[in-house]
Design a protein around this motif. Structure first.
Motif, PDB file in Angstrom:
ATOM      1  N   PRO A 731       0.822  -1.246   0.000  1.00 28.70           N
ATOM      2  CA  PRO A 731       0.000   0.000   0.000  1.00 28.70           C
ATOM      3  C   PRO A 731       0.840   1.274   0.000  1.00 28.70           C
ATOM      4  N   TRP A 732       1.928   1.303   0.737  1.00 23.08           N
ATOM      5  CA  TRP A 732       2.735   2.514   0.794  1.00 23.08           C
ATOM      6  C   TRP A 732       3.358   2.867  -0.546  1.00 23.08           C
ATOM      7  N   PRO A 813       2.152   4.989   6.204  1.00 22.43           N
ATOM      8  CA  PRO A 813       1.765   3.720   5.548  1.00 22.43           C
ATOM      9  C   PRO A 813       2.934   2.721   5.484  1.00 22.43           C
ATOM     10  N   TYR A 814       4.151   3.231   5.228  1.00 22.43           N
ATOM     11  CA  TYR A 814       5.339   2.354   5.184  1.00 22.43           C
ATOM     12  C   TYR A 814       5.572   1.706   6.544  1.00 22.43           C
ATOM     13  N   ALA A 815       5.510   2.538   7.617  1.00 18.55           N
ATOM     14  CA  ALA A 815       5.767   2.001   8.955  1.00 18.55           C
ATOM     15  C   ALA A 815       4.688   1.003   9.367  1.00 18.55           C
ATOM     16  N   ASN A 816       3.452   1.319   9.053  1.00 17.68           N
ATOM     17  CA  ASN A 816       2.370   0.396   9.401  1.00 17.68           C
ATOM     18  C   ASN A 816       2.536  -0.967   8.715  1.00 17.68           C
ATOM     19  N   HIS A 817       3.078  -0.937   7.511  1.00 12.25           N
ATOM     20  CA  HIS A 817       3.197  -2.191   6.740  1.00 12.25           C
ATOM     21  C   HIS A 817       4.483  -2.954   7.056  1.00 12.25           C
ATOM     22  N   GLU A 818       5.568  -2.219   7.312  1.00 10.94           N
ATOM     23  CA  GLU A 818       6.866  -2.873   7.421  1.00 10.94           C
ATOM     24  C   GLU A 818       7.365  -3.027   8.853  1.00 10.94           C
ATOM     25  N   LEU A 819       7.063  -2.056   9.733  1.00  9.75           N
ATOM     26  CA  LEU A 819       7.645  -2.082  11.080  1.00  9.75           C
ATOM     27  C   LEU A 819       6.762  -2.900  12.012  1.00  9.75           C
TER      28      LEU A 819
END
Length: 896
Positions: A731-732, A813-819
């Motif tokens: 998504p990000w 969005p990146y942090a929600n998906h990857e972290l």
């Protein structure tokens, strides 16, 4: 005298003197044999065979002498040798009615003794055969004792009751040492007692071992020529007065030929080409099968579609009989036959033994009449055998009498002529260059004659027309011009052999192109003989010059006769295209569903792809499909790959040639094929190699801002839904891409496909990193790919820095998906400090950083305890800003 210790050294004066080699024996010799390959001597005595190995003694650089060393004693029991033959470790020995063949092995077997140990053998076979000495002492007028005929092959021959043991006596380590014996053949004959009186002349004679070597260029060193020859096959011949036997004894022991003589024979000699037999007044010549057997040993392609050879089992035949009076002995050298005759037959041996004595292991005592002082009538003849080429020509001329009758006699005679030439070629070291060229020409000609025979005759061996025509060197056009054989009523009939040859030759994609007339003749032949093969025949590159109107007429007759298939439809469509009739072409293509058409192309790939002189050539039909039905074209090539009708590299070359691209330019149709291969999951495709091809092409187009030359057959969404290797785009990434309002939409499909591949589960990210350099991070497209790859390599901190700098709206969005999971700590260890720092610095993106900080604090407040949360907060922050998050963090425990 060589063989004795000589005190004085040899000098050059000995060259002009006679050298005498003395070989003492403990028993009187009965027979002797010389190895034709190495020159070793084998001497036969009553109960032993003594082997003398030939040695070269080098006296100086220019002078050497020959000597013999007694290297082996072969002890034999229960058989007295009358004749022996020795050849490279093979020993054949013969008594009056028995033959034994053994092989001396040079590799020692575990537990076997080299030295001779006398053995006492109580063999049950001998016990049952014999009658004991007491029985033999009975009145010979009352009893006739005979033994049954026996033939034992291979290891079974060790049960013959004849014991063979070895005693090594060689002193020189360079001498080949034999350690054990391998039994190959034992054969015993029973005399004919139908007349109740046995003639002592019913005995075996002419024992001979005949070696045949590998053909090839002889070594330049003539001294080592005989030692470097590689034995290909070995044959053993022996004969009774009226019957001769020829065995093959290398690899397998089997009876090859039996020779029936019209008269009682006295002696015979075997050569690779002929068997020469003498009777009292005739010299007879028979064919042999040694060259046929050796050819099969030498060439693994014999009896395939490439090569053929007449069978070993073919009946032997007598070639000629010549009259000589008083023949006594025969021998041969190369192509010379040496005969000894005596015109006055007075020296007839008188037998002392009574005529009823059937079998004795001891030598028969013979008393000759006292010859006169000067015996007259002896003659020596040296007869030159006819040259193989001349005899071959005579046999071919004679075979023409059978040609019109179409009988097996013609094939037999031509097969004899073929074997005659083949046998002469196998001994190429004896030939002059001119002779060899003449024989090679005769060999090709004989193959052509045999091809004609098998193509004319309707036999179970008609398929042999193909290999014989191949060996003849005749072109397809030359064979077709020889194949015009009208029947008596003027009609034409084509037999299976010719049809098989043409069908197979056209299927091989030969570089030969038939003329329009010959192509029409081929179509007519198959219309009469095998109409179902017509579509395949018309697709051959050799039929390029066929008149399409003629071809269409014959194809239409197939439909009229009720024979219709998808293959006929496609062939008619191709012919209509060749005629320029586009309407008929379209009608034929529309008459069948697309999947049926794909099946048709799988049945006959040459409708799309042909090879000429090693080059891949797309057909006119393939060019038409590229412009009108590219999806059908890609699906058909994929179907060919699934069914192993075309290789991966061939398919790539085909699309490059079809689209007119050079080696470095990749057309979109080829990319469509690669994507289809990935979707289909071809088993022979190396997955990472296919990934590399696709990603390289996607990256090249993105870096060059180069749109595809044709509309892609599949979108990224299609690939994600159809193929597990294409993953859902994170998504990000979509947030990142949407931030670029100036993106060129012409290449967004390539970008989506590349991103999807990187997001997929099978892609090896490390392999693509070196190839990302052309794709600049200055563009959002390049940035998304680089960040995706670093993320897959777990370089999260670097990705966070890049996104905070280039696209802050994508950071949450990146942090929600990857972290997640073990990477959860990066929220407060990396992201929170970075956002706090950037908010304090302000700037045009300050509002984006602030909103991202608030979302980050919400996540951290949930994840950490109050004390830990306080520790990660900045010391110089505003308390009022952080207070709501602190209150939530302190009350979340009571809330839970």
């Amino acid at each position: 005298m060589v063989g004795h210790k000589v005190e004085a050294p040899f000098s050059d004066t000995f060259r002009d003197q006679m050298s005498i080699i003395e070989m003492p024996l403990s028993e009187a010799p009965l027979c002797i044999s010389c190895c034709p390959v190495k020159g070793d001597l084998l001497v036969g005595c009553t109960n032993k065979l003594v082997l003398f190995s030939l040695k070269y003694q080098i006296i100086s650089e220019e002078f050497s002498i020959l000597d013999f060393e007694r290297s082996l004693i072969i002890h034999i029991d229960n058989i007295v040798p009358v004749e022996i033959s020795f050849c490279v470790g093979y020993v054949a020995l013969m008594s009056d009615l028995e033959v034994l063949i053994v092989k001396l092995e040079s590799d020692p077997k575990t537990g076997e003794s080299v030295n001779y140990q006398p053995l006492k053998i109580n063999n049950p076979m001998r016990q049952t055969e014999g009658i004991s000495n007491e029985t033999l002492q009975l009145d010979s007028d009352d009893f006739v004792i005979c033994q049954k005929p026996v033939e034992l092959l291979g290891e079974k021959s060790s049960q013959s009751g004849v014991s063979v043991t070895l005693e090594s006596t060689g002193l020189d380590d360079k001498t080949i040492k034999y350690y054990h014996v391998q039994h190959l053949l034992y054969k015993r004959f029973a005399p004919d007692i139908s007349s109740l009186v046995l003639s002592d002349d019913i005995k075996l004679h002419s024992l001979q071992l005949l070696p045949i070597y590998q053909t090839g260029s002889p070594t330049s060193d003539r001294k080592k020529l005989s030692q470097e020859k590689e034995l290909l096959s070995l044959f053993c011949f022996f004969s009774l007065p009226h019957v001769g036997y020829l065995y093959m004894v290398v690899k397998s022991v089997e009876l090859m030929s039996v020779y029936q003589y019209p008269e009682k024979s006295q002696q015979a000699v075997l050569t690779p080409q002929f068997l020469h037999v003498i009777t009292s007044n005739n010299l007879q010549c028979f064919t042999v099968r040694c060259s046929a057997a050796a050819a099969r040993e030498e060439d693994p392609y014999v009896d395939t579609t490439l090569k053929a050879c007449p069978p070993v089992s073919m009946d032997v035949c007598a070639l000629r009989i010549q009259l000589f009076i008083g023949l006594k002995a025969i021998c041969h050298f190369k192509n010379h036959i040496i005969l000894l005759t005596k015109a006055d037959p007075e020296a007839i041996p008188e037998r002392r033994e009574p005529p009823k004595r059937l079998l004795s292991r001891k030598g028969t005592n013979v008393k000759f009449k006292t010859p006169p002082v000067a015996e007259a009538g002896w003659n020596l003849y040296i007869v030159d055998t006819i040259s193989p080429v001349q005899l071959y020509k005579e046999m071919v001329d004679y075979s023409n009498t059978y040609k019109t009758a179409k009988t097996q006699s013609c094939i037999h005679l031509l097969s004899e002529a073929h074997l005659l030439v083949r046998a002469a070629l196998m001994d190429a070291s004896q030939l002059e260059p001119g002779e060899k060229a003449e024989l090679l020409e005769a060999f090709k000609e004989s193959c052509g004659h045999l091809g004609d025979c098998y193509s004319r005759l309707d036999t179970q061996y008609s398929h042999l027309a193909l290999p014989y025509y191949k060996m003849s060197g005749l072109s397809m056009a030359e064979v077709l011009t020889r194949a015009d054989w009208p029947l008596e009523d003027g009609s034409q009939k084509y037999e299976r052999g010719l049809i098989f040859y043409i069908n197979h030759s056209l299927d091989e994609n030969l570089d030969e192109e038939l003329s329009e007339e010959l192509a029409a003749k081929v179509v007519q032949m198959f219309h009469m003989a095998e109409p179902k093969q017509l579509p395949h025949i018309l697709c051959s590159p050799s039929m390029k010059n066929i008149n399409p109107v003629t071809a269409m007429n014959y194809l239409s007759k197939l439909d009229i006769s009720g024979f219709s298939s998808i293959l006929v439809t496609l062939t008619k469509a191709a012919m209509a295209l060749k005629m320029g009739d586009l309407d008929r072409h379209r009608n034929e293509m529309k008459s069948r569903p697309e999947m049926k058409l794909v099946c048709g192309f799988i049945l006959e790939p040459r409708l799309l792809i042909q090879q000429r002189r090693g080059q891949i050539i797309p057909t006119e039909l393939a060019v038409q499909l590229k412009d009108t039905q590219p999806g059908l074209l890609v699906a058909s090539v994929l179907g060919l790959q699934k069914n192993n009708k075309i290789g991966i590299e061939e398919a790539d070359s085909f699309f490059k040639v079809l689209c007119g691209k050079d080696k470095d330019t990749i057309p979109q149709l080829l990319v469509d094929l690669w994507e289809a291969q990935l979707v289909a999951g071809l088993p022979d495709v190396v997955l990472q190699e296919l990934f590399f091809k696709l990603t390289s092409q996607y990256i090249w187009r993105l870096s060059k801002m180069q749109p595809p030359d044709t509309i892609p057959l599949r979108t990224s969404e299609d690939l994600i839904n159809a193929c597990s290797h294409y993953g859902l785009i994170y998504p990000w990434v979509n947030v990142l891409i949407s931030s670029d309002s100036l993106a060129d939409k012409s290449y967004t499909e390539d970008l989506s496909k590349l991103q999807s591949l990187i997001c997929g589960p099978s892609f090896d990210i490390a392999s693509i990193i070196p190839f990302l350099e052309p794709l600049s991070e200055d563009t959002i497209a390049g940035l998304s790919v680089h960040v995706l790859c670093r993320t897959r390599l777990k370089e999260y901190e670097q990705c966070i820095d890049t996104l905070l700098e280039r696209c802050p709206e994508a950071i949450i969005p990146y942090a929600n998906h990857e972290l997640k999971e073990e990477n959860r700590t990066l929220w407060w260890k990396k992201l929170l400090p970075e956002l706090c720092h950037r908010v304090k610095c302000g700037g045009e993106k300050g509002q984006l950083y602030l909103s991202s900080l608030k979302e980050t604090l919400s996540v951290v407040a949930v994840e950490l305890e109050l004390r830990d949360f306080l520790n990660v907060l900045p010391e110089d922050g505003t308390a009022a800003f952080f207070l709501p998050y602190l209150l939530y963090c302190s009350r979340k425990k009571s809330l839970t």
